[in-house]
Design an enzyme around this catalytic site. Structure first.
Site, short mmCIF file in Angstrom:
data_model
loop_
_atom_site.label_atom_id
_atom_site.label_comp_id
_atom_site.label_asym_id
_atom_site.label_seq_id
_atom_site.Cartn_x
_atom_site.Cartn_y
_atom_site.Cartn_z
N LYS A 98 15.95 16.80 33.64
CA LYS A 98 16.80 17.79 32.95
C LYS A 98 16.79 19.13 33.68
CE LYS A 98 14.59 17.72 29.00
NZ LYS A 98 13.53 16.72 29.22
N ARG B 120 3.66 12.72 24.85
CA ARG B 120 4.98 13.39 24.90
C ARG B 120 6.11 12.37 24.83
NH1 ARG B 120 4.19 16.37 30.12
NH2 ARG B 120 6.38 16.96 29.99
N ARG C 69 15.50 19.62 20.38
CA ARG C 69 14.59 18.48 20.54
C ARG C 69 14.32 17.82 19.20
NH1 ARG C 69 11.85 20.32 25.64
NH2 ARG C 69 10.59 18.58 26.35
N ARG D 251 4.66 14.95 39.40
CA ARG D 251 4.79 16.35 39.03
C ARG D 251 3.42 16.94 38.67
NH1 ARG D 251 9.05 17.90 34.39
NH2 ARG D 251 7.32 17.59 32.96
N ARG E 215 0.58 20.99 35.96
CA ARG E 215 0.90 21.28 34.57
C ARG E 215 -0.08 20.54 33.67
NH1 ARG E 215 7.24 21.06 33.13
NH2 ARG E 215 6.33 20.27 31.22
P1 ADP Z 1 9.57 18.28 29.58
O1 ADP Z 1 11.02 18.12 29.27
O2 ADP Z 1 9.23 17.81 30.93
O3 ADP Z 1 8.68 17.71 28.53
P2 ADP Z 1 9.68 21.15 29.07
O4 ADP Z 1 9.34 22.11 30.15
O5 ADP Z 1 11.10 21.07 28.63
O6 ADP Z 1 9.12 19.77 29.59
O7 ADP Z 1 8.79 21.47 27.76
C1 ADP Z 1 7.39 21.64 27.83
C2 ADP Z 1 6.83 21.80 26.43
O8 ADP Z 1 7.39 22.98 25.80
C3 ADP Z 1 7.14 20.67 25.43
O9 ADP Z 1 6.28 19.56 25.58
C4 ADP Z 1 6.95 21.40 24.10
O10 ADP Z 1 5.58 21.58 23.79
C5 ADP Z 1 7.53 22.78 24.41
N1 ADP Z 1 8.98 22.82 24.06
C6 ADP Z 1 10.01 23.00 24.93
N2 ADP Z 1 11.18 22.96 24.28
C7 ADP Z 1 10.90 22.72 22.98
C8 ADP Z 1 11.69 22.55 21.82
N3 ADP Z 1 13.03 22.59 21.85
N4 ADP Z 1 11.06 22.32 20.63
C9 ADP Z 1 9.72 22.28 20.56
N5 ADP Z 1 8.91 22.42 21.62
C10 ADP Z 1 9.48 22.65 22.83
#
Ligand code: ADP
Length: 219
Positions: A32, A163, A107, A146, A152
């Site tokens: 994404k 996740r 999400r 990654r 991370r």
């Molecule tokens: P990825 O898509 O690889 O899981 P992101 O960088 O988009 O990673 O998100 C990392 C973390 O940030 C998520 O696992 C969550 O804890 C938090 N997060 C990001 N966006 C949201 C969201 N829309 N709602 C709740 N938590 C979020």
């Protein structure tokens, strides 16, 4: 270039000047972030990545960062009310008048409903939701890579599995949510980065209700 009947008019080979409001949906590791940056650059819109905003807040030690960190480190979602308030504030910024590419939001169905309400109030609904189609094996392979490259905490193997479960339970229902609203395009997320971008652009709606393969040519 002469104006076309498309909603997103191509004004130069590399730039589309019309507004685009799009959500990129998909599990962790689907690509994404990479694709959102490319689509945002192509349309000259902001790329709003909730994970990046949280990580920046963690790094600078803000209250939002302190709140978000424990959830992120566990691989859980940050509570809806916190994320929704943050994104609504971001969408109110002037640069979002040009449209936006949302990456990592919504999400949950609650987040999607909050986004819909805001955009309906503004009279500027979403144009499209692109959802990455990708196997769990490929995701695990990418996330392990990654973890090694970016250190991370939430890319540790145990957390990755959690996740993916969280994605299945809380985020996957958005596929049907947006399908019912006729906004959803499924995109094969495997292949060269530029090919995936091309597939996203090809799937965008045009004003004649069809799909516009011509947009993909100028990626
Ligand atoms: P990825 O898509 O690889 O899981 P992101 O960088 O988009 O990673 O998100 C990392 C973390 O940030 C998520 O696992 C969550 O804890 C938090 N997060 C990001 N966006 C949201 C969201 N829309 N709602 C709740 N938590 C979020």
């Amino acid at each position: 270039m002469a104006s076309s009947p498309l909603r997103f008019e191509v004004n130069s080979p590399n730039r589309v000047e019309q507004r685009l409001r799009i959500v990129l949906l998909g599990p962790p590791g689907a690509g994404k972030g990479t694709q959102a940056a490319r689509v945002a650059c192509r349309f000259g819109t902001p790329h709003i990545a909730t994970g990046d905003i949280f990580r920046a807040n963690v790094a600078s030690g803000t209250e939002l960062g302190r709140t978000a960190q424990e959830y992120m480190d566990r691989g859980d979602l940050v509570p809806d009310e916190v994320v929704i308030a943050m994104v609504m504030e971001r969408l109110a910024a002037d640069d979002c008048e040009a449209g936006f590419v949302l990456d990592g939001f919504p999400r949950t169905v609650t987040q999607a409903e909050a986004l819909d309400r805001r955009l309906v109030e503004q009279g500027s609904p979403l144009h499209a939701v692109a959802c990455f189609d990708i196997t769990e094996d490929e995701l695990l392979r990418r996330l392990a890579g990654r973890a090694a490259a970016q250190h991370r905490a939430d890319d540790a193997e145990q957390t990755i599995r959690h996740r993916l479960e969280v994605y299945s339970v809380k985020t996957r229902p958005l596929i049907d949510y947006y399908r019912h609203r006729r906004l959803l395009t499924m995109v094969d997320g495997v292949g060269k980065v530029e090919d995936v971008t091309g597939r996203i652009l090809t799937g965008l709606p045009s004003s004649n209700g069809g799909r516009d393969p011509a947009l993909a040519l100028a990626v």
